[in-house]
Scaffold this motif. Structure first.
Motif, PDB file in Angstrom:
ATOM      1  N   THR A   2      -5.267  18.987   4.075  1.00  0.00           N
ATOM      2  CA  THR A   2      -4.409  17.845   3.769  1.00  0.00           C
ATOM      3  C   THR A   2      -5.265  16.694   3.264  1.00  0.00           C
ATOM      4  O   THR A   2      -6.277  16.349   3.887  1.00  0.00           O
ATOM      5  CB  THR A   2      -3.609  17.406   4.994  1.00  0.00           C
ATOM      6  N   VAL A   3      -4.837  16.079   2.184  1.00  0.00           N
ATOM      7  CA  VAL A   3      -5.509  14.915   1.596  1.00  0.00           C
ATOM      8  C   VAL A   3      -4.434  13.924   1.179  1.00  0.00           C
ATOM      9  O   VAL A   3      -3.352  14.318   0.703  1.00  0.00           O
ATOM     10  CB  VAL A   3      -6.379  15.324   0.380  1.00  0.00           C
ATOM     11  N   GLU A   4      -4.712  12.625   1.395  1.00  0.00           N
ATOM     12  CA  GLU A   4      -3.779  11.570   1.006  1.00  0.00           C
ATOM     13  C   GLU A   4      -4.344  10.776  -0.170  1.00  0.00           C
ATOM     14  O   GLU A   4      -5.534  10.447  -0.184  1.00  0.00           O
ATOM     15  CB  GLU A   4      -3.536  10.616   2.174  1.00  0.00           C
ATOM     16  N   LEU A   5      -3.469  10.480  -1.093  1.00  0.00           N
ATOM     17  CA  LEU A   5      -3.793   9.562  -2.191  1.00  0.00           C
ATOM     18  C   LEU A   5      -3.324   8.183  -1.781  1.00  0.00           C
ATOM     19  O   LEU A   5      -2.124   7.969  -1.538  1.00  0.00           O
ATOM     20  CB  LEU A   5      -3.108  10.003  -3.485  1.00  0.00           C
ATOM     21  N   VAL A   6      -4.266   7.219  -1.689  1.00  0.00           N
ATOM     22  CA  VAL A   6      -3.965   5.879  -1.214  1.00  0.00           C
ATOM     23  C   VAL A   6      -4.154   4.901  -2.372  1.00  0.00           C
ATOM     24  O   VAL A   6      -5.236   4.845  -2.986  1.00  0.00           O
ATOM     25  CB  VAL A   6      -4.877   5.495  -0.040  1.00  0.00           C
ATOM     26  N   ILE A   7      -3.090   4.122  -2.635  1.00  0.00           N
ATOM     27  CA  ILE A   7      -3.124   3.058  -3.665  1.00  0.00           C
ATOM     28  C   ILE A   7      -2.964   1.750  -2.914  1.00  0.00           C
ATOM     29  O   ILE A   7      -1.916   1.507  -2.294  1.00  0.00           O
ATOM     30  CB  ILE A   7      -2.014   3.243  -4.713  1.00  0.00           C
ATOM     31  N   GLY A   8      -4.005   0.905  -2.929  1.00  0.00           N
ATOM     32  CA  GLY A   8      -4.015  -0.297  -2.107  1.00  0.00           C
ATOM     33  C   GLY A   8      -2.883  -1.246  -2.445  1.00  0.00           C
ATOM     34  O   GLY A   8      -2.101  -1.614  -1.563  1.00  0.00           O
ATOM     35  N   GLU A  47       0.840  -1.199   0.000  1.00  0.00           N
ATOM     36  CA  GLU A  47       0.000   0.000   0.000  1.00  0.00           C
ATOM     37  C   GLU A  47       0.875   1.248   0.000  1.00  0.00           C
ATOM     38  O   GLU A  47       1.847   1.335   0.755  1.00  0.00           O
ATOM     39  CB  GLU A  47      -0.914   0.000   1.217  1.00  0.00           C
ATOM     40  N   VAL A  48       0.483   2.223  -0.836  1.00  0.00           N
ATOM     41  CA  VAL A  48       1.254   3.457  -0.977  1.00  0.00           C
ATOM     42  C   VAL A  48       0.338   4.626  -0.597  1.00  0.00           C
ATOM     43  O   VAL A  48      -0.809   4.700  -1.046  1.00  0.00           O
ATOM     44  CB  VAL A  48       1.794   3.627  -2.404  1.00  0.00           C
ATOM     45  N   THR A  49       0.868   5.511   0.203  1.00  0.00           N
ATOM     46  CA  THR A  49       0.148   6.704   0.634  1.00  0.00           C
ATOM     47  C   THR A  49       0.988   7.924   0.298  1.00  0.00           C
ATOM     48  O   THR A  49       2.148   8.019   0.716  1.00  0.00           O
ATOM     49  CB  THR A  49      -0.133   6.668   2.136  1.00  0.00           C
ATOM     50  N   ILE A  50       0.386   8.877  -0.478  1.00  0.00           N
ATOM     51  CA  ILE A  50       1.102  10.104  -0.859  1.00  0.00           C
ATOM     52  C   ILE A  50       0.283  11.270  -0.310  1.00  0.00           C
ATOM     53  O   ILE A  50      -0.823  11.529  -0.776  1.00  0.00           O
ATOM     54  CB  ILE A  50       1.248  10.216  -2.384  1.00  0.00           C
ATOM     55  N   PRO A  51       0.778  11.993   0.655  1.00  0.00           N
ATOM     56  CA  PRO A  51       0.039  13.138   1.194  1.00  0.00           C
ATOM     57  C   PRO A  51       0.271  14.397   0.365  1.00  0.00           C
ATOM     58  O   PRO A  51       1.306  14.567  -0.271  1.00  0.00           O
ATOM     59  CB  PRO A  51       0.618  13.284   2.596  1.00  0.00           C
ATOM     60  N   CYS A  52      -0.752  15.277   0.392  1.00  0.00           N
ATOM     61  CA  CYS A  52      -0.665  16.574  -0.288  1.00  0.00           C
ATOM     62  C   CYS A  52      -1.246  17.623   0.654  1.00  0.00           C
ATOM     63  O   CYS A  52      -2.357  17.462   1.161  1.00  0.00           O
ATOM     64  CB  CYS A  52      -1.429  16.559  -1.604  1.00  0.00           C
ATOM     65  N   ASN A  53      -0.486  18.707   0.860  1.00  0.00           N
ATOM     66  CA  ASN A  53      -0.879  19.747   1.820  1.00  0.00           C
ATOM     67  C   ASN A  53      -0.853  21.105   1.142  1.00  0.00           C
ATOM     68  O   ASN A  53       0.017  21.366   0.299  1.00  0.00           O
ATOM     69  CB  ASN A  53       0.063  19.734   3.023  1.00  0.00           C
ATOM     70  N   VAL A  54      -1.812  21.973   1.510  1.00  0.00           N
ATOM     71  CA  VAL A  54      -1.854  23.341   1.007  1.00  0.00           C
ATOM     72  C   VAL A  54      -1.858  24.281   2.215  1.00  0.00           C
ATOM     73  O   VAL A  54      -2.477  24.001   3.242  1.00  0.00           O
ATOM     74  CB  VAL A  54      -3.097  23.575   0.124  1.00  0.00           C
ATOM     75  N   SER A  55      -1.179  25.431   2.037  1.00  0.00           N
ATOM     76  CA  SER A  55      -1.098  26.392   3.130  1.00  0.00           C
ATOM     77  C   SER A  55      -1.059  27.801   2.556  1.00  0.00           C
ATOM     78  O   SER A  55      -0.880  28.000   1.361  1.00  0.00           O
ATOM     79  CB  SER A  55       0.147  26.121   3.996  1.00  0.00           C
ATOM     80  N   GLN A  56      -1.256  28.795   3.426  1.00  0.00           N
ATOM     81  CA  GLN A  56      -1.221  30.220   3.063  1.00  0.00           C
ATOM     82  C   GLN A  56      -2.199  30.535   1.935  1.00  0.00           C
ATOM     83  O   GLN A  56      -1.823  31.128   0.918  1.00  0.00           O
ATOM     84  CB  GLN A  56       0.207  30.650   2.698  1.00  0.00           C
ATOM     85  N   TYR A  57      -3.429  30.144   2.148  1.00  0.00           N
ATOM     86  CA  TYR A  57      -4.442  30.360   1.122  1.00  0.00           C
ATOM     87  C   TYR A  57      -5.552  31.223   1.682  1.00  0.00           C
ATOM     88  O   TYR A  57      -5.702  31.377   2.889  1.00  0.00           O
ATOM     89  CB  TYR A  57      -4.996  29.014   0.623  1.00  0.00           C
TER      90      TYR A  57
END
Length: 909
Positions: free
Chosen positions: A133-139, A62-72
């Motif tokens: 923050t949202v994570e992309l999860v590939i089982g 399983e692979v987890t790739i997080p993505c975060n946004v700030s200063q918006y």
């Protein structure tokens, strides 16, 4: 490097049909340069971040790739779009032409056709961790998933600034990690004895094309969870679990590598806590682009089930409960049995306790032999090792303090590989009861009452004697304990109360209830002779009636100079009792003058008689039940005056200020008291009684209330046929000097129905009695009849009198230039006439004394004038003399002028 986010944003919106193609806006850095001097913070904009790549992942994990946004700007919850491209990552590329849409948090139609099945099945999903923050999860990642992943956030800002997407590269490698045990796990657990050693092995290797490291962990499961034993980290460090830290430091638990890719766990001196299921858990780690370690996969394998059998150790004593005579020897043997083989040593400790519970912490150690066969030192107790399994305890010259419970404790120690000893098992034998028989002395105890009370408060003295003493050694000491038993009915439980007891050093310990009486000297405990103990009650009360007995205890001195009680003898009880009769008190009140009028003196006596009271004293209280309404005492009974048992008189509720000394209570005889009330008035009518309290002497000079008594009532009643009149006499001064003026007022007060002033007239007469005791005939002074005619008596001295009516109810008598003949009691007599009837009013008297004029008053003013004039003349004379000497008599004296010349030097001459 600053990129142009507008192109990527515009492309993303164009793909969604929101914007139509249009020329790109100016570069972002140009906007920053234009606003550099106006808005320094304008260059800080939206920041989108993903992990630094490339990310190395293993196929099938399983692979987890997080993505975060700030200063918006805009709403707190932001949306995310994920795209994928198989193009290799290049830092100059911000958008790939062959990118495929994976998933979106705000557009359900965003997913491309080739990912729709995997997204719908949940193999690929977006997992929101927070608003930004949202994570992309590939089982289960596959090789086709290797490529470039881009995270984009649609703009919610008022002004477009910052970066709106970020990309990361993911590389997928084949699974090359293998973990296995050297042998197939047996279905039956492996059994070991406590203290034995065992080894477990695990094979772990990887053939990954990347440079990866292995992390090996040995774990034990004894309950629902696995606990870590020892591990070898991916950085090559050994890390023991919390429960194995001490054993790892001592070398009992070790982890090392054997041959190729074999990890061996060695445990020496197995303990019961080592029982359970063992497994080997291996994880593969790789160092990322940011130089941090990342775990890419993990595998585990079960190795073995270990069962630890405890060592069997039996400890028992060869003797059962036994008794030994004092001064003899005590011999005990402790036998030990065990199934342990190999190298081990036994440690034995002998204990003594006064309780049969061998687990008590107050058990005392007698002797011990350690695993090196070293015996602790003792003078009267010895310990010998008969054979490998027998230990002999010998106590010489035993005393009564050696009576108790004996038990031995054995422990088995084994030698560890590092040279230290480890305790494998410990057992304690059942206790053996030993009673040391003492040689008891033979004696008798006799208790008698040398003084018995016949009355309450009489003294009581008891003597407890020791008789016919035999077989008493020199180290025997006798002490006493005094007890009191309250006589009860046959069906009640008898309760014995400890009065006092004596320690072996003859220190007296008094019971709680009698501690105060002993401190005050009311109860005395003494030892007048060697064989006699005494108890004396100075003042025996009713609560002291009952049975008394003493217990004589024999004590023997032991080897350690302590004392042990060896015998007790209880005396026959002695009853302290005297017949109790109820207290009787009779009070009789007698009126001395059967007939009297208002203004006369009222007298009555109270005679008291008592029975069954020892040396009584009486306190008397005079009370009155007024027939007229008394506002000060609505209950009707007034406490007038009292006299206590010490003959101290006290006015109680007597509030008549005009007659402060008008009531007297005195003690005529020991059992007779007389009450007098002078100048009685109509308001004094009522029933008068004597309230008598009998007091009996208590211990310590105190008095105890015995009984109360109430006399028969004596009535004061004035027979009247009309209004009630009271007369009072007042004077401006009770003491008069010769030659002064005296004003006497005769004031009439009316009670009941008051006639009109015009319907009343008074006939007032003044008299004087030249005596303190009123035992002489009255002398007429002056009178004023109802017509206002004044009549004066003939006087043979220089003083004069006048009588006048100053108000309707007040008459004033004046005596001018008082002489010695005016001394005595003065009173006025009145008659009131109304409607052709008259009443004789009360007489009221007033006494004043005539004193000669003091010498000081006669010469006071002349002396003051003379002293003042003399002082003034003296000061004036001093002033005249000083002025005359200063200015008038001054003479000028001419002095002859003398020349003052200095002597000249001889050389100058």
């Amino acid at each position: 490097m600053i990129v142009e986010p507008f192109s990527s944003l515009r492309t993303g919106l164009y793909l969604h049909g929101i914007l139509s193609p249009s020329p790109p806006p100016p570069p972002f850095y140009a906007n920053c340069l234009l606003s550099f001097f106006f808005l320094p913070a304008f260059c800080q904009g939206r920041i989108v971040t993903v992990p630094a790549g490339p990310l190395l992942r293993v196929e099938g994990t399983e692979v987890t790739i997080p993505c975060n946004v700030s200063q918006y700007d805009g709403p707190s919850e932001q949306n995310f779009d994920w795209e994928f491209s198989q193009q290799a990552y290049h830092p100059q590329i911000s958008y790939a032409a062959d990118s495929v849409h994976i998933a979106s948090t705000w557009d359900l139609s965003f997913t491309s056709q080739q990912y729709k099945k995997r997204v719908d099945s949940g193999e690929i999903k977006l997992r929101r961790k927070s608003n930004d923050t949202v994570e992309l999860v590939i089982g289960r990642i596959q090789p086709i998933d290797q490529g470039l992943y881009k995270c984009t956030t649609p703009s919610t800002d008022a002004i477009v600034k910052g970066n709106y997407n970020a990309m990361v590269e993911v590389k997928v490698i084949a699974d090359g990690l293998t973990v296995s045990g050297l042998k197939v796990r047996s279905l039956s657990p492996r059994s070991l004895l406590e203290g034995e050693s065992f080894e477990l092995r695990c094979a772990a290797s990887t053939n990954s094309s990347e440079h990866t490291h292995l992390y090996v962990i040995w774990e034990l499961k004894t309950g629902p969870a696995w606990q870590e034993i020892l591990s070898l980290t991916h950085e090559g460090k050994f890390q023991p679990g919390p429960e194995y830290e001490e054993r790892y430091q001592s070398g009992d638990v070790r982890l090392d590598t054997v041959a190729n890719d074999i990890y061996r766990l060695s445990v020496s001196q197995a303990l019961p806590m080592d029982e359970g299921a063992y497994r080997c858990r291996v994880s593969e780690w790789v160092k990322g682009a940011d130089s941090s370690w990342q775990k890419i996969q993990e595998k585990s394998v079960d190795i073995a089930d270990i069962v630890i059998q405890p060592t069997v150790l039996g400890v028992f004593l060869t003797r059962s409960n036994m008794s030994v005579n004092m001064r003899d020897s005590l011999d005990l043997i402790c036998n030990i049995t065990t199934d342990r083989s190999g190298i081990f040593e036994v440690e034995v400790i002998w204990y003594f306790s006064e309780s049969s519970d061998s687990t008590l912490p107050d058990a005392r150690v007698l002797l011990s032999v350690d695993r090196d066969s070293v015996v602790s030192d003792s003078t009267l107790v010895s310990l010998s090792h008969v054979d490998r399994n027998s230990y002999h305890l010998l106590v010489r010259d035993v005393g009564t303090e050696d009576s108790g419970y004996y038990f031995c404790q054995a422990s088995v120690w084994v030698l560890q590989h590092n040279g230290s000893w480890h305790k494998v098992v410990e057992r304690t034998s059942a206790p053996v009861s030993v009673v040391v028989m003492a040689l008891e002395p033979d004696y008798q105890v006799f208790l008698n009452a040398s003084k018995a009370p016949d009355f309450s408060e009489d003294p009581t003295e008891l003597e407890c004697r020791i008789l016919d003493v035999q077989n008493a050694e020199a180290n025997v000491r006798f002490t006493v304990s005094w007890y009191y038993r309250l006589p009860l009915r046959s069906d009640d439980v008898v309760i014995d109360e400890l009065l006092a007891t004596m320690d072996t050093d003859w220190t007296l310990v008094v019971g709680d209830r009698n501690k105060r009486r002993a401190q005050n000297g009311e109860i005395i405990f003494s030892k007048p002779t060697v064989d006699t103990f005494s108890l004396r009650i100075q003042w025996t009360s009713e609560t002291d009636r009952g049975d008394y007995y003493c217990i004589i205890s024999a004590w023997s001195r032991q080897r350690n100079n302590s004392w042990v009680k060896i015998k007790e003898v209880v005396s026959t009880p002695v009853s302290i009792f005297w017949p109790m009769q109820d207290y009787a008190l009779t009070v009789e009140a007698v009126k001395l003058k059967p007939f009297f009028m208002a203004g006369h003196t009222f007298e009555m006596t109270c005679k008291v008689s008592s029975q069954n009271i020892k040396s009584p004293r009486y306190s008397v209280l005079i009370t009155a039940e007024k027939l007229l309404a008394d506002q000060s005492n609505p209950n009707g009974t007034t406490r007038i005056i009292s006299l206590n048992q010490d003959s101290v008189v006290r006015r109680e509720d007597w509030t008549d200020q005009a007659r402060v000394d008008g009531v007297v209570l005195e003690k005529v005889e020991a059992n007779e008291f007389r009450y007098r009330m002078y100048q009685t008035q109509i308001s004094d009518a009522g029933l008068y009684r004597c309230v008598v309290t009998a007091w009996s002497p208590d211990g310590g000079g105190m008095w105890r209330e015995a009984v109360n008594g109430l006399s028969n009532p004596i009535q004061i009643d004035f027979q009247t046929s009309g209004p009630v009149f009271n007369i009072s006499v007042h004077s401006d001064s009770p003491t008069v000097y010769r030659g002064e003026l005296v004003n006497l007022l005769c004031i009439i007060a009316i009670e009941g129905v008051t006639p009109e002033p015009g319907d009343m007239s008074f006939d007032v007469s003044w008299f004087a009695v030249r005596s303190f005791a009123l035992d002489r005939a009255p002398v007429f002074l002056a009178s004023l009849d109802r017509k206002g005619i004044v009549t004066q008596a003939k006087r043979n001295w220089s003083s004069d009198v006048s009588l006048e009516r100053i108000s309707p109810m007040e008459f004033r008598l004046r005596i001018y230039g008082c002489e010695d003949q005016d001394f005595g009691n003065h009173y006025c007599s009145n008659k009131m006439f109304a409607f052709f009837l008259y009443w004789v009013l009360n007489d009221c008297s007033f006494f004043f004394s005539l004193s000669p004029l003091p010498v000081l008053n006669a010469f006071k003013y002349p002396l003051m004038i003379g002293i003042g004039l003399a002082t003034l003349i003296g000061l004036l004379s001093c002033l005249i003399g000083y002025c005359s000497s200063r200015w008038c008599c001054k003479k000028e004296v001419q002095e002859t002028r003398r020349e003052r010349r200095r002597l000249m030097s001889m050389e100058m001459d």
